[in-house]
Write an enzyme that holds these catalytic residues in place. Structure first.
Site, PDB file in Angstrom:
ATOM      1  N   LYS A 235      -5.785  -2.862 -15.037  1.00 67.15           N
ATOM      2  CA  LYS A 235      -4.826  -3.760 -15.707  1.00 67.15           C
ATOM      3  C   LYS A 235      -4.173  -4.673 -14.675  1.00 67.15           C
ATOM      4  O   LYS A 235      -3.895  -4.228 -13.557  1.00 67.15           O
ATOM      5  CB  LYS A 235      -3.782  -2.898 -16.429  1.00 67.15           C
TER       6      LYS A 235
ATOM      7  N   SER B 298       0.438  -2.736 -24.484  1.00 64.59           N
ATOM      8  CA  SER B 298       0.118  -3.962 -23.794  1.00 64.59           C
ATOM      9  C   SER B 298      -1.170  -3.895 -22.972  1.00 64.59           C
ATOM     10  O   SER B 298      -1.613  -4.918 -22.452  1.00 64.59           O
ATOM     11  CB  SER B 298       1.272  -4.324 -22.848  1.00 64.59           C
TER      12      SER B 298
ATOM     13  N   SER C 277       1.960   1.759 -24.122  1.00 65.12           N
ATOM     14  CA  SER C 277       1.008   0.691 -23.842  1.00 65.12           C
ATOM     15  C   SER C 277      -0.415   1.122 -23.524  1.00 65.12           C
ATOM     16  O   SER C 277      -1.326   0.293 -23.561  1.00 65.12           O
ATOM     17  CB  SER C 277       1.518  -0.183 -22.697  1.00 65.12           C
TER      18      SER C 277
HETATM   19  N1  GLN Z   1       5.767  -1.992 -26.587  1.00 65.39           N
HETATM   20  C1  GLN Z   1       6.648  -1.463 -25.605  1.00 65.39           C
HETATM   21  C2  GLN Z   1       7.434  -2.561 -24.956  1.00 65.39           C
HETATM   22  O1  GLN Z   1       7.199  -3.693 -25.253  1.00 65.39           O
HETATM   23  C3  GLN Z   1       5.887  -0.625 -24.605  1.00 65.39           C
HETATM   24  C4  GLN Z   1       5.346  -1.406 -23.488  1.00 65.39           C
HETATM   25  C5  GLN Z   1       4.615  -0.567 -22.471  1.00 65.39           C
HETATM   26  O2  GLN Z   1       4.370   0.621 -22.650  1.00 65.39           O
HETATM   27  N2  GLN Z   1       4.312  -1.204 -21.364  1.00 65.39           N
HETATM   28  O3  GLN Z   1       8.301  -2.295 -24.162  1.00 65.39           O
END
Ligand code: GLN
Length: 524
Positions: A76, A171, A195
């Site tokens: 990532k 994400s 994510s």
């Molecule tokens: N959707 C969550 C956020 O926007 C989790 C993001 C993540 O785990 N990086 O904070």
């Protein structure tokens, strides 16, 4: 060959059925053929081929480095990679080339893995769609699967060509898309509130969030330091265990990793559920959960019961506070983390030069998207002297209550919790952007964020295909540092459900029938 597991491809490499260079080239051509998925921000072609050549030499000399020698992986784009641009999908870091590798990246390379490139995400990993990055949204490979397309042809008057393509979740959507479309054998994601597990669920792959403190965060560009964990995306539970074996363990460069020795493990092939207790948290049957996902969840509980496990309803009473609590804590940590991006040391710098303050402001306005700026603003608000007690400290206390809920359930004899991972299967991008993405994120993370606040390990396992032919995932949450038990249960379940492999001929068809708009996603 690209569809095989880590273990199988490793055996094929050892037996000389394929060379690391051939394998790397195959992955690189598939990445090119599927570039419209936008799964990769940077493809490190030359570097990958060099690594593959070096691996080839090691195989020839019988001096391989480890289980991953010659195996193509992806990372990532919020992990630092020496010599490879690391953008966090943000204009703020466009062009930034770190001088060092994140510990987890270094560990993969030390095992001989071949790093194909950096995968797409929501800007700075804030989001649940992989729709919010500066380099465009990621498309879910299942949009082009035979399974989905044949159902669509029957159920609607959809035209052939580009279907209403689906989001990957986020994400770490680029990593999930890369693994599910067979362009790499494993990928790193990050998991702060879900994510890794969320896109794994929507893309039909395994997504493991290890216990906080087991895997080093050094070089993972922080979102929420107290919750961030490197995640692992693979096509099977066994593969996730293999990668965890490489990544786990104390890192002197990350003081939050535990000092206890970590031993890599393999999962047993014969699994007995006799003394196992599975907990079903009743609060997770929440409004918004799709009837299909609910049905898959109850069927899974029945499967365990029939196989001899004890299945019991449990309560995690503070679940309903989890989203708002996460958001206060996340915004507060984001506000302080993002302060480093000021246009002075690295990253984007605005041309505005009337004053230092004006430079900061313009740099940050130009560099960050609305989601990131919104969190910085609300985080600074929560941290104001007059608000600190009311918001930040209160949220810390609620976080403790959430963690205590899990501790209570686990001390009552429950070994593993079984829950949905996401409210439903992947939805079309066009539908997703109709609603405010931030509102959607808050709903979608209801099943995943609590495990981050409690620091517990959790894994998504692809569990069924929906009526529309799309993956539905379930999540197992385990005791801290009991990844072996967690993954053993997950492996048993994976074997029972026999989740079908994605049939991707549709991707090629798409490529040949739809004019593809070139995007400058290939930066190297
Ligand atoms: N959707 C969550 C956020 O926007 C989790 C993001 C993540 O785990 N990086 O904070």
């Amino acid at each position: 060959m690209l569809r095989t597991s880590l273990r199988e491809i490793s055996a094929a490499l050892k037996e000389g059925q394929v060379s690391p260079t051939e394998l790397c080239q195959k992955c690189l051509s598939l990445i090119k053929a599927t570039r419209f998925l936008n799964a990769y921000i940077t493809v490190a072609e030359d570097m990958a081929l060099k690594q593959a050549k070096a691996s080839e030499k090691r195989y020839r000399q019988g001096q391989t480095l480890g289980d991953l020698d010659g195996i193509p992986v992806a990372v990532k784009d919020n992990f630092s990679t020496a010599g490879i641009e690391t953008t966090c999908a943000s204009n703020m870091l466009k062009g930034y080339i770190p001088p060092f590798n994140a510990t987890v990246v270094q560990k993969l390379l030390d095992q001989g893995a071949v790093l194909l490139g950096k995968t797409n995400l929501d800007e700075f990993a804030m989001g649940s769609g992989s729709t919010d990055g500066a380099f465009g949204p990621v498309r879910n490979p299942w949009s082009y699967s035979q399974q989905y397309r044949s159902k669509r042809a029957k159920n609607s008057s959809a035209q052939s060509g580009d279907p209403d393509w689906l989001i990957t979740g986020g994400s770490s959507g680029g990593s999930a898309a890369a693994v599910s479309s067979f362009t790499c054998f494993a990928a790193l994601g990050s998991d702060t509130g879900g994510s890794t597990r969320n896109p794994a669920s929507l893309c039909g792959v395994v997504g493991l969030k290890p216990t906080y403190g087991l895997v080093s965060r050094y070089g993972l560009i922080p979102l929420v330091n107290s919750m961030d964990v490197p995640g692992i995306l693979t096509r099977s539970v066994d593969d996730a265990a293999t990668v965890l074996g490489v990544l786990g363990g104390h890192d002197p460069k990350d003081s939050t990793t535990v000092e206890d020795a970590f031993s890599p493990f393999q999962l047993p092939s014969l699994i007995d559920l006799k003394n196992l207790c599975i907990g079903i948290p009743k609060e997770y049957n929440t409004p918004g959960l799709s009837p299909e996902t609910l049905a898959v969840w109850s069927k899974a509980a029945d499967l365990f019961e029939k196989a001899g496990a004890r299945v019991m309803d449990v309560s995690l009473p503070h679940t309903s506070y989890s989203i708002v609590c996460y958001h206060v804590l996340c915004a507060a940590e984001v506000a302080s983390n993002m302060a480093r991006f000021d246009g002075l040391e690295y990253g984007h710098r605005s041309n505005v030069d009337e004053s230092t303050e004006a430079l900061y402001a313009a740099t940050r306005r130009e560099g960050f998207n609305d989601v990131v700026r919104g969190r910085i603003l609300s985080g600074n608000y929560f941290l104001l002297k007059q608000n600190y007690e009311r918001y930040f400290i209160k949220a810390q206390r609620v976080r403790r209550l959430i963690a205590n809920d899990f501790a209570k359930v686990f001390s009552s004899g429950v070994n593993v919790l079984l829950t949905p991972t996401t409210l439903s299967h992947a939805m079309p991008y066009a539908e997703f952007i109709k609603e405010d993405n931030r509102t959607r994120s808050t709903q979608d993370d209801i099943f995943t964020q609590a495990a981050n606040m409690a620091g517990l390990p959790a894994v998504n396992v692809p569990s069924a295909l929906s009526e529309e032919g799309l993956p539905i995932g379930l999540q197992f949450i385990g005791h801290a540092y009991q990844e072996r038990q967690l993954l053993t249960v997950a492996k048993w379940f994976e074997k029972q459900v026999q989740f079908p492999a994605i049939e991707l001929d549709g991707v090629m068809e798409h490529l040949h029938t739809t004019p593809h708009q070139e995007k400058s996603v290939f930066l190297t």
